[in-house]
Design a protein around this motif. Structure first.
Motif, PDB file in Angstrom:
ATOM      1  N   TYR A   1       0.809  -1.216   0.000  1.00 34.71           N
ATOM      2  CA  TYR A   1       0.000   0.000   0.000  1.00 34.71           C
ATOM      3  C   TYR A   1       0.841   1.264   0.000  1.00 34.71           C
ATOM      4  CZ  TYR A   1      -4.302  -2.627   1.069  1.00 34.71           C
ATOM      5  OH  TYR A   1      -5.391  -3.465   1.035  1.00 34.71           O
ATOM      6  N   ASP A   2       2.014   1.232   0.671  1.00 33.89           N
ATOM      7  CA  ASP A   2       2.811   2.452   0.776  1.00 33.89           C
ATOM      8  C   ASP A   2       4.261   2.106   1.090  1.00 33.89           C
ATOM      9  OD1 ASP A   2       3.260   5.228   0.790  1.00 33.89           O
ATOM     10  OD2 ASP A   2       2.884   5.387   2.942  1.00 33.89           O
TER      11      ASP A   2
ATOM     12  N   GLN B   1       7.526   4.312   2.531  1.00 33.20           N
ATOM     13  CA  GLN B   1       8.030   5.588   3.035  1.00 33.20           C
ATOM     14  C   GLN B   1       9.514   5.445   3.338  1.00 33.20           C
ATOM     15  OE1 GLN B   1       5.650   6.647   6.437  1.00 33.20           O
ATOM     16  NE2 GLN B   1       3.748   6.414   5.313  1.00 33.20           N
TER      17      GLN B   1
END
Length: 104
Positions: free
Chosen positions: A34-35, A37
């Motif tokens: 999903y992500d 970082q």
């Protein structure tokens, strides 16, 4: 291209080598990531999900993701966060994944 986007590209490249054992598609194309970082300290947080709550690889897939991302030499730390919000569905799959699975 800045340094973080290059590092993100390498992270994605590693993720594309990790497969859900029940589906012949990598976890990135499957839409399980999903992500991503990346902090200035080169600490990486991966937000991911599984295809189902009771996925048989729930205990090992996040560990595999962490270990393989951690192997990228510039990365100082990896935190893999497992979420089911939103729950995964086939709409998260890339067109490439749907094509591979005969869904197009």
């Amino acid at each position: 291209m800045n340094e973080d986007s290059s590092l993100e590209d390498r992270i994605i490249s590693v993720l594309k080598k990790i497969y859900d054992p029940e589906i012949p598609v990598d976890i990135y194309e499957l839409g399980l990531i999903y992500d991503i970082q990346i902090s200035r300290k080169k600490e990486v947080k991966i937000l991911m999900t599984l295809t189902t709550y009771n996925c048989p690889v729930a205990d090992i897939l996040p560990i595999e993701v962490k270990e393989k991302i951690q192997s990228i030499k510039e990365i100082n730390n990896v935190n893999v966060v497992l979420t089911f919000d939103p729950p995964w569905d086939r709409g998260f799959m890339s067109e490439e994944a749907r094509l591979e699975l005969g869904m197009l």
